[in-house]
Write a protein that holds these residues in place. Structure first.
Motif, mmCIF file in Angstrom:
data_model
loop_
_atom_site.group_PDB
_atom_site.id
_atom_site.type_symbol
_atom_site.label_atom_id
_atom_site.label_comp_id
_atom_site.label_asym_id
_atom_site.label_seq_id
_atom_site.Cartn_x
_atom_site.Cartn_y
_atom_site.Cartn_z
ATOM 1 N N HIS A 1 70.960 5.407 28.195
ATOM 2 C CA HIS A 1 70.846 4.345 29.204
ATOM 3 C C HIS A 1 71.162 4.919 30.580
ATOM 4 N N ALA B 1 69.547 -4.869 37.862
ATOM 5 C CA ALA B 1 68.267 -5.258 37.273
ATOM 6 C C ALA B 1 67.200 -5.400 38.348
ATOM 7 N N ASN C 1 65.610 -2.301 39.300
ATOM 8 C CA ASN C 1 64.858 -1.693 38.194
ATOM 9 C C ASN C 1 65.660 -0.598 37.486
ATOM 10 N N LYS D 1 67.459 -1.282 34.776
ATOM 11 C CA LYS D 1 67.487 -1.683 33.353
ATOM 12 C C LYS D 1 68.892 -1.565 32.746
ATOM 13 N N GLU E 1 69.305 -11.860 33.347
ATOM 14 C CA GLU E 1 68.270 -11.707 32.320
ATOM 15 C C GLU E 1 66.876 -11.850 32.923
ATOM 16 N N GLY F 1 65.676 -8.649 34.114
ATOM 17 C CA GLY F 1 65.498 -7.575 33.139
ATOM 18 C C GLY F 1 66.754 -6.950 32.575
ATOM 19 N N ALA F 2 67.928 -7.531 32.860
ATOM 20 C CA ALA F 2 69.161 -6.998 32.258
ATOM 21 C C ALA F 2 69.164 -7.317 30.765
ATOM 22 N N GLU F 3 69.643 -6.375 29.970
ATOM 23 C CA GLU F 3 69.722 -6.553 28.527
ATOM 24 C C GLU F 3 71.176 -6.803 28.130
#
Length: 316
Positions: free
Chosen positions: A2, A21, A24, A26, A69, A72-74
């Motif tokens: 990551h 996020a 970009n 991630k 979220e 794009g945050a996981e």
């Protein structure tokens, strides 16, 4: 592998996740054992900017998570049991997820308020029992409250609460306070503050209709139990930063709070950043935590882009 992992989902961690996020990056966000942090135990939050009518603590945290979220945050549930920060990529052992590797790390694991551990305490958190006078004092305007503790933080909370409450009773298990003389003198000069010394809290007593009726204490002088009738109870016996999992790999102060480079969120290990209450022993507010979360995301992004190649460990 990551780019960045964020530990914790309070205001600091979620703000960091939003910024990362949107850039970009991630981010992977590890939720920990208490998703949402201390605000999930708070009812109405009235001092967070942008909500003129207030907002429930859990709702505020849920909104922040959804915002992260959306970009794009996981999110994954688990908690870190061990870390290896000796070299990059950093290695994390996460209960429920196994071993993870990351190029950078943001620590926003917060600080947990120490509780008394007596019956009725946890059941009434946010319903008459609080660990933050700055957060909840306003709700006790014209009411009677108790502050449990004998240190500087208890004296500070008691003085602050006199702005709202008609009477503040300081409950302490000993006959002497631990607070510094200047803090004791300030509290003792305040006519709204009363004293219940040599009293050991044994139970938070609830009303049948809900809420707090009072604090049952053991009077060490008489050997009898007493009920101190109050509308609210503020527990001020200190906080514990959630840093045990680091096993001494980052520089901390004497209480365990992570030390950061002044004006930044950089820690003593390059590529590791700290934000929120885990590095803040002074303010401990949602808005200040969110601010440092933003700082950590920007510091981390610049680090990964190669703009921060200084060895900051020499300045801590």
């Amino acid at each position: 592998m990551h780019k960045v992992i964020v530990l914790g989902t309070g205001p600091a961690g979620l703000t960091a996740a939003i910024y990362l996020a949107r850039a970009n990056m991630k981010p992977l966000v590890i939720e920990g054992q208490e998703p949402g942090g201390q605000l999930t135990t708070t009812t109405e939050v009235e001092n967070f900017p942008g909500f003129p009518d207030g907002i429930l603590g859990p709702e505020l945290m849920d909104n922040m998570r959804k915002q992260a979220e959306r970009f794009g945050a996981e999110f994954k549930r688990g908690w870190v049991t061990e870390v290896d920060l000796s070299k990059r990529p950093f290695k994390l052992s996460v209960y429920g997820l196994g071993e993870l590797e990351t190029e950078s790390l943001i620590i926003s694991t917060g600080a947990s308020a120490k509780l008394l551990g007596i019956p009725g305490e946890k059941e009434n958190l946010g319903q008459g029992v609080s660990t933050c006078a700055t957060c909840d004092g306003f709700f006790y305007r014209g009411k009677k409250v108790a502050v449990v503790g004998g240190g500087d933080s208890a004296m500070e909370e008691a003085n602050f609460l006199t702005k709202f409450a008609t009477e503040v009773i300081v409950v302490h298990r000993r006959d002497q306070l631990r607070a510094s003389k200047i803090m004791q003198d300030r509290a003792k000069k305040n006519p709204k503050i009363k004293w219940a010394m040599n009293r050991v809290p044994v139970e938070v007593v609830s009303k049948e209709e809900g809420g707090v009726k009072g604090l049952k204490v053991h009077n060490k002088e008489t050997g009898q139990e007493e009920l101190i009738e109050v509308d609210g109870i503020f527990v001020a016996i200190g906080h514990r930063p959630n840093t045990a999992f680091l096993n001494g790999q980052l520089k901390t102060d004497e209480l365990g709070y992570i030390q950061v480079e002044p004006g930044s969120t950089r820690t003593s290990v390059e590529g590791v950043f700290a934000c929120g209450d885990v590095q803040d022993r002074v303010y401990r507010q949602a808005i200040t935590a969110a601010g440092t979360g933003c700082m950590a995301a920007i510091d981390c992004e610049r680090f990964l882009e190669g703009e921060a190649s200084v060895d900051w460990s020499q300045s801590l």
